[in-house]
Design a protein around this motif. Structure first.
Motif, short mmCIF file in Angstrom:
data_model
loop_
_atom_site.label_atom_id
_atom_site.label_comp_id
_atom_site.label_asym_id
_atom_site.label_seq_id
_atom_site.Cartn_x
_atom_site.Cartn_y
_atom_site.Cartn_z
N ASP B 234 0.81 -1.19 0.00
CA ASP B 234 0.00 0.00 0.00
C ASP B 234 0.86 1.26 0.00
O ASP B 234 0.51 2.26 -0.60
N PHE B 235 2.01 1.19 0.70
CA PHE B 235 2.85 2.39 0.83
C PHE B 235 3.59 2.70 -0.46
O PHE B 235 3.76 3.85 -0.83
N ILE B 236 4.01 1.63 -1.16
CA ILE B 236 4.73 1.83 -2.42
C ILE B 236 3.71 1.79 -3.55
O ILE B 236 3.15 0.74 -3.85
N GLY B 237 3.46 2.90 -4.17
CA GLY B 237 2.54 2.93 -5.29
C GLY B 237 1.09 2.75 -4.88
O GLY B 237 0.74 2.84 -3.70
N THR B 238 0.24 2.46 -5.87
CA THR B 238 -1.18 2.26 -5.62
C THR B 238 -1.49 0.78 -5.76
O THR B 238 -0.88 0.10 -6.57
N VAL B 239 -2.42 0.30 -4.97
CA VAL B 239 -2.69 -1.13 -5.00
C VAL B 239 -4.15 -1.40 -4.65
O VAL B 239 -4.79 -0.62 -3.96
N ASN B 240 -4.70 -2.50 -5.21
CA ASN B 240 -6.01 -3.00 -4.78
C ASN B 240 -5.77 -4.22 -3.92
O ASN B 240 -5.11 -5.17 -4.35
N LEU B 241 -6.27 -4.19 -2.69
CA LEU B 241 -6.05 -5.32 -1.78
C LEU B 241 -7.36 -6.06 -1.55
O LEU B 241 -8.41 -5.44 -1.31
N PHE B 242 -7.32 -7.38 -1.68
CA PHE B 242 -8.51 -8.19 -1.42
C PHE B 242 -8.21 -9.24 -0.37
O PHE B 242 -7.23 -9.98 -0.50
N GLU B 243 -9.07 -9.29 0.65
CA GLU B 243 -8.89 -10.30 1.69
C GLU B 243 -9.57 -11.58 1.24
O GLU B 243 -10.62 -11.54 0.58
N GLY B 244 -8.98 -12.73 1.57
CA GLY B 244 -9.62 -14.00 1.18
C GLY B 244 -9.01 -15.18 1.91
O GLY B 244 -8.12 -15.01 2.74
N GLN B 245 -9.56 -16.39 1.59
CA GLN B 245 -9.05 -17.60 2.21
C GLN B 245 -8.30 -18.43 1.16
O GLN B 245 -8.76 -18.54 0.02
N LEU B 246 -7.22 -18.99 1.61
CA LEU B 246 -6.45 -19.84 0.73
C LEU B 246 -7.19 -21.18 0.60
O LEU B 246 -7.35 -21.90 1.60
N ILE B 247 -7.72 -21.49 -0.61
CA ILE B 247 -8.47 -22.74 -0.73
C ILE B 247 -7.74 -23.81 -1.53
O ILE B 247 -7.96 -24.99 -1.34
N VAL B 248 -6.86 -23.41 -2.42
CA VAL B 248 -6.06 -24.40 -3.15
C VAL B 248 -4.60 -24.00 -2.98
O VAL B 248 -4.27 -22.82 -3.12
N ASP B 249 -3.76 -24.95 -2.64
CA ASP B 249 -2.34 -24.62 -2.54
C ASP B 249 -1.52 -25.78 -3.08
O ASP B 249 -1.20 -26.71 -2.35
N GLU B 250 -1.26 -25.74 -4.38
CA GLU B 250 -0.47 -26.77 -5.04
C GLU B 250 0.92 -26.19 -5.32
O GLU B 250 1.09 -24.98 -5.27
N VAL B 279 -5.50 -14.67 3.80
CA VAL B 279 -4.38 -14.02 3.12
C VAL B 279 -4.93 -12.85 2.31
O VAL B 279 -6.16 -12.64 2.27
N TRP B 280 -4.04 -12.12 1.71
CA TRP B 280 -4.48 -10.98 0.91
C TRP B 280 -3.87 -11.05 -0.48
O TRP B 280 -2.73 -11.49 -0.63
N ALA B 281 -4.64 -10.62 -1.46
CA ALA B 281 -4.12 -10.51 -2.81
C ALA B 281 -3.95 -9.03 -3.13
O ALA B 281 -4.84 -8.23 -2.88
N ALA B 282 -2.76 -8.66 -3.63
CA ALA B 282 -2.49 -7.28 -4.01
C ALA B 282 -2.37 -7.21 -5.52
O ALA B 282 -1.56 -7.90 -6.12
N ILE B 283 -3.24 -6.41 -6.13
CA ILE B 283 -3.21 -6.28 -7.59
C ILE B 283 -3.01 -4.81 -7.94
O ILE B 283 -3.79 -3.95 -7.53
N ARG B 284 -1.94 -4.53 -8.68
CA ARG B 284 -1.65 -3.15 -9.08
C ARG B 284 -2.63 -2.72 -10.16
O ARG B 284 -3.01 -3.51 -11.03
N PRO B 285 -3.03 -1.46 -10.18
CA PRO B 285 -4.05 -0.97 -11.14
C PRO B 285 -3.66 -1.18 -12.60
O PRO B 285 -4.51 -1.44 -13.43
N GLU B 286 -2.36 -1.10 -12.90
CA GLU B 286 -1.96 -1.21 -14.32
C GLU B 286 -1.95 -2.66 -14.78
O GLU B 286 -1.79 -2.95 -15.96
#
Lengths: 302, 373
Positions: B234-250, B279-286
């Motif tokens: 969040d501090f470096i640049g702009t970001v979209n953060l989504f909270e979620g649960q880890l359901i598959v981990d291969e 966990v959280w997923a961070a996706i940059r706008p670009e």
């Protein structure tokens, strides 16, 4: 702000004219009268004729009075120098104290202002007299040392003679330093407190020690504060009356005591006026000197 | 690798009960341009002042060239500092300011003169030696401060918010000059800044701090693309953060179920987290693509992602045209707004998106970063 003030002339006059009138009626005018007296002579017991004579100033320049003026200047100079030497570290200590301690230290510095000068001077007499606690402590030390010497088989010190501290030049300068120290400390503190700390850190960072930083960075940057502290100490010290009168001996009288005698006991107002204005001229000279030095410093900076 | 020039070992600095710097450990290599980055009050300046010697760690130790400097006063340390206020001595000329340190060190006058000239020329202040500081501009005063520190040939140059007191245009110019200067003199620079652009542009490596704690130490590129926490992302640049649960981990992929997003987020790599953990997923706008959507459409499928993942419908709520790019705020079904940036690749024939338009948001499996804290 400034603009609206000058535009509203009526409001400006209403606010300032009482002050100006007051200063004129109760300061400038009486001073002018005394100044005129210094060119006059006594006529009978109460009347003074302003004749334009310079005889009073001629008397002022007699060796007897000149010596007293010189002595006053010397005392004032000594007082100022001592106040600076003692006051600078005090001001530094206050500047670098924590915010909370700082407030308390400033209250301590200003505490004497809340007490009458006469009371403070008498209190000082109580401290310095032969039965005062300076001598009491000295006596105690003397006796203890004497006893100790006897214990280790040496000859005792002999009879105790108290230190003669009061009614001498020493007591006068001591008293003047005591009275004037706050006047020195406050402008010094104001100057030091304004100083950006990063100047000191930059000096340390570049390898300078604390003493070098003090003399090459702090003192030059605090110079305006030092100048005003010196002036604000020197002028009252030069015209001191109570302190030399109460603490001094026969050979330590300052010019203010002589002036007082002319106005009261001798009833010679014209001569008293001339002496007063001589003192005033000296003060003006000191202020002018400071202004010239300040301007030269400002020019050197260009 | 050679011995690091600066080693900070478990350093804590407490003011009362507050830890301004909390158990920080890091190393800086010779020749680096290192940035301490963080919001105000994060402890970065305290850390810098401890390197300079104006402050001391409550716990831990600092080594410069392998030597413990905790008991060494600032005037004996092989580091020099450029102050935020520059602290150029107002009662001395530029030349006297620059020679101050040499003078203290007792360097002969002739050598002083030569080195002062060299230092002034290095910061492009040739001929300004006789001036007084109040005749200089802010940018020039900063160069004096730089020359005054560099003339000491320090092992490390410390810079406290070096560009913050300059106006925007001068800041850009000084930014370039600082980095050229560092390459020229080859001295290790450590800079404190709250400005992420400044840090990303100048530094070879950055340490991000928050509330006295070291969050991440990485190259600018890694900080941006591989943040290790929500704070850094969040501090470096702009970001979209989504909270979620880890359901598959291969080993070769992972999926997060995010109710907030209304779709799965597919990653093309495995993680080392417990299944079901938040966990959280961070996706940059670009890194989000916009595609036109009409009612009754089936969701488009990204080529590297199984169906039902990394695609959500939304409606454009805001558009800001910035010339080189446009930024959009897109409302998704949960009501959350997602930031999307889109480069304006051509002059007029690019597909247009207007406010109120229905769109698909889609991204590749390699675009989101998974954050565990």
């Amino acid at each position: 702000m400034e603009q609206s003030w000058t535009r509203a002339k009526g409001a400006f006059l209403a606010v300032f004219s009482p002050t100006v009138l007051w200063l004129f009626a109760f300061f400038l005018l009486p001073m002018g009268i005394i100044w005129a007296y210094s060119f006059g002579q006594n006529e009978g017991l109460v009347d003074i004729a302003v004749t334009g004579t310079l005889a009073n100033y001629a008397r002022v320049l007699q060796p007897l009075y000149l010596l007293i003026f010189l002595k006053s200047l010397w005392f004032a100079f000594l007082t100022t120098a001592l106040c600076l030497v003692i006051g600078f570290p005090v001001a530094m200590a206050i500047t670098f104290a924590s915010e909370k301690t700082k407030a308390w230290l400033l209250v301590l510095i200003m505490l004497p202002f809340w007490t009458n000068l006469l009371i403070r001077t008498y209190a000082l007499m109580a401290v310095l007299r032969t039965e005062g606690y300076v001598n009491w402590a000295y006596h105690w030390l003397w006796d203890e040392t004497s006893g100790l010497l006897q214990m280790i088989g040496q000859a005792p010190l002999g009879a105790f003679t108290p230190l003669d501290l009061l009614h001498k030049n020493f007591a006068v300068v001591f008293g003047l330093v005591y009275v004037n120290l706050p006047f020195m400390v406050l402008p010094l503190y104001a100057a030091l407190d304004r100083l950006d700390r990063s100047y000191l850190e930059a000096s340390l960072d570049l390898g300078a020690g604390h003493l070098t930083t003090l003399f090459r960075i702090i003192v030059p940057l605090a110079l305006p504060g030092i100048a005003s502290g010196v002036l604000i100490t020197f002028i009252p010290a030069l015209g001191s009356y109570l302190t030399p009168d109460l603490l001094g001996g026969p050979d330590s009288q300052m010019i203010a005591s002589v002036i007082e005698r002319q106005f009261k006991r001798a009833n010679d107002w014209p001569f008293g006026a001339a002496l007063s204005f001589m003192l005033m001229y000296m003060t003006f000279a000191a202020v002018a000197l400071q202004a010239i030095l300040a301007r030269r410093r400002a020019e050197a900076r260009q | 690798m050679a011995e690091p020039i600066i080693t900070i070992e478990n350093v804590t600095r407490r003011f009362g009960t507050l830890a301004a710097v909390d158990n920080v450990s890091l190393t800086v290599e010779e020749g680096e341009f290192f940035a301490l980055l963080g919001p105000s009050g994060c402890g970065k300046t305290t850390l810098l002042r401890m390197l300079a010697g104006f402050d001391n760690p409550t716990e831990g130790r600092i080594l410069i060239d392998g030597q413990d400097v905790n008991r060494i006063p600032p005037n004996k340390r092989p580091v020099n500092m450029v102050f935020q206020s520059y602290a150029v001595f107002p009662h001395m000329t530029v030349a006297d300011n620059v020679r101050y340190g040499l003078n203290i060190a007792g360097v002969p006058r002739k050598e002083q003169d030569a080195r002062v000239e060299e230092a002034l020329s290095l910061v492009q202040l040739d001929g300004l030696g006789p001036r007084k500081p109040d005749q200089l501009s802010g940018g020039q005063r900063q160069r004096v401060a730089l020359a005054r520190a560099l003339i000491m040939r320090p092992r490390v140059l410390l810079l406290d918010e070096p560009l913050s007191a300059l106006d925007a245009k001068l800041r850009d110019q000084m930014r370039t000059e600082l980095s050229t200067l560092q390459e020229k003199v080859g001295i290790t620079f450590i800079m404190v800044t709250h400005d992420q652009d400044e840090a990303l542009a100048l530094a070879t490596r950055c340490a991000v701090m928050n509330r006295g704690l070291l969050q991440q130490v990485a190259t600018p590129n890694d900080l941006y693309e591989f943040p290790n926490s929500r704070f850094v992302a969040d501090f470096i640049g702009t970001v979209n953060l989504f909270e979620g649960q880890l359901i598959v981990d291969e080993p070769d992929h992972a999926v997060i179920r995010s109710p907030e997003l209304g779709a799965g987020i597919y990653f093309d790599h495995g993680v080392t987290g417990a299944k079901g953990a938040t966990v959280w997923a961070a996706i940059r706008p670009e890194k989000i693509e916009l595609k036109k959507r009409t009612e009754g459409d089936t969701a488009p499928k990204m080529d590297d992602t199984p169906e039902g993942n990394n695609v959500v419908p939304g409606i454009i709520r805001q558009e800001v045209y910035l010339g080189s790019e446009s930024t959009y705020e897109v409302e998704i079904e949960s009501g959350r707004r997602v930031k999307v940036t889109r480069s304006n690749l051509t002059r007029w024939d690019q597909e247009d998106f207007a406010i109120g338009e229905a769109v698909w948001l889609a991204w590749h499996a390699c675009s989101p970063a998974m954050l565990q804290s």
